[in-house]
Design a protein around this motif. Sequence first.
Motif, mmCIF file in Angstrom:
data_model
loop_
_atom_site.group_PDB
_atom_site.id
_atom_site.type_symbol
_atom_site.label_atom_id
_atom_site.label_comp_id
_atom_site.label_asym_id
_atom_site.label_seq_id
_atom_site.Cartn_x
_atom_site.Cartn_y
_atom_site.Cartn_z
ATOM 1 N N TRP A 127 -4.194 5.660 -14.180
ATOM 2 C CA TRP A 127 -3.137 5.669 -13.168
ATOM 3 C C TRP A 127 -2.163 6.823 -13.400
ATOM 4 O O TRP A 127 -1.778 7.095 -14.548
ATOM 5 C CB TRP A 127 -2.350 4.344 -13.194
ATOM 6 N N ILE A 135 -1.996 -0.391 -4.976
ATOM 7 C CA ILE A 135 -2.605 -1.089 -6.105
ATOM 8 C C ILE A 135 -3.858 -1.886 -5.675
ATOM 9 O O ILE A 135 -4.728 -2.163 -6.497
ATOM 10 C CB ILE A 135 -1.578 -1.994 -6.829
ATOM 11 N N HIS A 136 -3.967 -2.207 -4.402
ATOM 12 C CA HIS A 136 -5.110 -3.014 -3.966
ATOM 13 C C HIS A 136 -6.458 -2.329 -4.263
ATOM 14 O O HIS A 136 -7.329 -2.940 -4.899
ATOM 15 C CB HIS A 136 -4.952 -3.366 -2.475
ATOM 16 N N ARG A 138 -7.076 -0.240 -6.527
ATOM 17 C CA ARG A 138 -7.246 -0.198 -7.995
ATOM 18 C C ARG A 138 -7.757 -1.555 -8.492
ATOM 19 O O ARG A 138 -8.548 -1.643 -9.411
ATOM 20 C CB ARG A 138 -5.945 0.174 -8.718
ATOM 21 N N ALA A 268 -3.729 -8.188 -5.990
ATOM 22 C CA ALA A 268 -2.799 -7.284 -5.290
ATOM 23 C C ALA A 268 -1.595 -8.070 -4.759
ATOM 24 O O ALA A 268 -0.445 -7.654 -4.916
ATOM 25 C CB ALA A 268 -3.521 -6.574 -4.146
ATOM 26 N N PHE A 271 0.802 -9.005 -7.618
ATOM 27 C CA PHE A 271 1.683 -7.887 -7.983
ATOM 28 C C PHE A 271 2.749 -7.695 -6.916
ATOM 29 O O PHE A 271 3.922 -7.477 -7.218
ATOM 30 C CB PHE A 271 0.871 -6.594 -8.155
ATOM 31 N N VAL A 396 -1.889 -5.490 -17.428
ATOM 32 C CA VAL A 396 -1.068 -4.542 -16.668
ATOM 33 C C VAL A 396 0.411 -4.734 -17.001
ATOM 34 O O VAL A 396 1.132 -3.777 -17.299
ATOM 35 C CB VAL A 396 -1.314 -4.706 -15.143
ATOM 36 N N CYS A 400 2.428 -1.669 -18.676
ATOM 37 C CA CYS A 400 2.940 -0.751 -17.648
ATOM 38 C C CYS A 400 4.305 -1.193 -17.135
ATOM 39 O O CYS A 400 4.541 -2.387 -16.974
ATOM 40 C CB CYS A 400 2.030 -0.749 -16.431
ATOM 41 N N LEU A 402 5.922 -1.074 -13.772
ATOM 42 C CA LEU A 402 5.575 -0.796 -12.379
ATOM 43 C C LEU A 402 6.767 -1.116 -11.506
ATOM 44 O O LEU A 402 7.543 -2.024 -11.806
ATOM 45 C CB LEU A 402 4.435 -1.716 -11.921
ATOM 46 N N ARG A 426 1.935 -0.425 -2.249
ATOM 47 C CA ARG A 426 2.103 0.862 -2.945
ATOM 48 C C ARG A 426 3.081 0.691 -4.107
ATOM 49 O O ARG A 426 4.165 0.132 -3.951
ATOM 50 C CB ARG A 426 2.600 1.935 -1.970
ATOM 51 N N VAL A 427 2.648 1.152 -5.261
ATOM 52 C CA VAL A 427 3.472 1.005 -6.466
ATOM 53 C C VAL A 427 3.634 2.352 -7.161
ATOM 54 O O VAL A 427 2.911 3.307 -6.872
ATOM 55 C CB VAL A 427 2.834 0.007 -7.468
ATOM 56 N N LEU A 429 3.970 3.850 -11.179
ATOM 57 C CA LEU A 429 3.960 3.575 -12.620
ATOM 58 C C LEU A 429 5.055 4.441 -13.235
ATOM 59 O O LEU A 429 4.941 5.662 -13.283
ATOM 60 C CB LEU A 429 2.578 3.936 -13.191
#
Length: 433
Positions: A127, A135-136, A138, A268, A271, A396, A400, A402, A426-427, A429
């Motif tokens: 990432w 993120i979906h 991913r 997803a 998150f 995660v 991370c 996020l 949309r995220v 990192l």
Amino acid sequence: MTLPPGPSAPPTVQTARWLYRPIEFMDACRRRHGDAFSVMFLGFDTPMVMISDPESIRALYRSRENGLPPGRTVTLEPVMGARSVLLLEGSEHLSRRKAMLPAFHGERMRQYETVISEVARAEIASWPLDSAFPIHPRMQAVTLEVILRAVFGITDPARLERMRGLLARMLGNLASPRLQLRVLLARRFGRSDPMDDVRQEGRAVDDLIQAEIGERRADPRLAERDDILSMLMAARFEDGAEMSDEELRDQLITLLLAGHETTATGLAWTFDLLLRHPDALSRLRPELEAGEDEYLRAVISEALRLRPVVPLAGRRLRSELRVDGHVLPEGTDVTPAIWLAHTRADVYPDPLEFRPERFLDGAPETYAWIPFGGGVRRCVGAAFAEFEMRVVLREVLTRCDLRLAGSKPERIARRNITFSPRSGTRVVLSGRR
Ligand code: HEM
């Protein structure tokens, strides 16, 4: 015997509303008609009754002899194949389920922890820092890889690579929001079947699966392998017969289609909800770091409640069913509207609030929490999916930092059979731990 009332708009309008604004459509029907209502979709000869009261859902799911509504087969049968556990009925279905369930038993899941962690860590390492990404997709990459390794058990790097590419293309085509509409329109107006193209693409996948099965049959250490394909190869039906190569192929594709997009979407959404609820996230993180998982389980239950990935899991009645004062005749297609069942204020106070604490005091009520359907067709992979979600969330969130890339709420959009985040959540990192 009369079906409950429902919207009077023509089937084209109802279908379009269902495909493009499903939540608004169901919510409007509930406000207008109550817990049970009848909808009429394009391509079907009879209405479908949607229900959401836990007692009615219990009655529907507890009656074992009910069959599947034809809707399930529209886009699934041509790809999954005729012997798919998800599509067979009656004793044929039960025998497959019995043969498959031991491979998915909750306690077995632990053996996949290492594979899932490895896949999640490799994914996280790729990432970008400080730039927005959805993120979906991913999570789709993670769950596809987990299926290839834990379910198919493929280890040869060249075959893994080829399979990854082929499956990603096949899954992308199947997830097209227009596919189902194109199939329905083709049926209605007698045009050529759009599923023919999908079927054609599937042939290359079948060849690779066949090669894998062939090698596995010749492997003297088959019994020592713990991937799900090897367990299905070792499984026996009640009469002692084993699954043929063709059947193994159908079940593998079924597990892929049933388990990949669904779990990725569940992740997803989890998150998405966590990043919008800093209180929940800051309660979860220290728990994960301490190696506990009570709150994590509650977070997952709450995410699957508020954002159920699969909207419907219906049956065709084999005998009459009483729901909400109506007696539905044999032959009626009835489905729980899962989002409606999950957003009842009498079961879940402030139903639209994300509040994992509501699940801390006990497991969800069986027929008021149905992200995995129910009864004799309840999702075979439920324990696998929840376990995978726990491992990936832990990897995660402990590695991370996020944050969301924007503050606009994520809309619920249909992707083939799932309700998924329209912009993929949309995220950014912002740091690694
Ligand atoms: C969050 C992830 C998942 C969700 C929300 C989900 C949801 C569902 C639902 C709603 C059904 C229909 C149940 C019914 O008709 O009552 C189902 C069936 C099924 N699922 Fe899942 N699923 C998930 C993950 C998985 C995974 C990981 C696998 C396997 C690897 C899997 C395999 C299956 C199979 C084989 C069936 C057919 C069961 C039958 O007809 O007897 N699912 N799932």
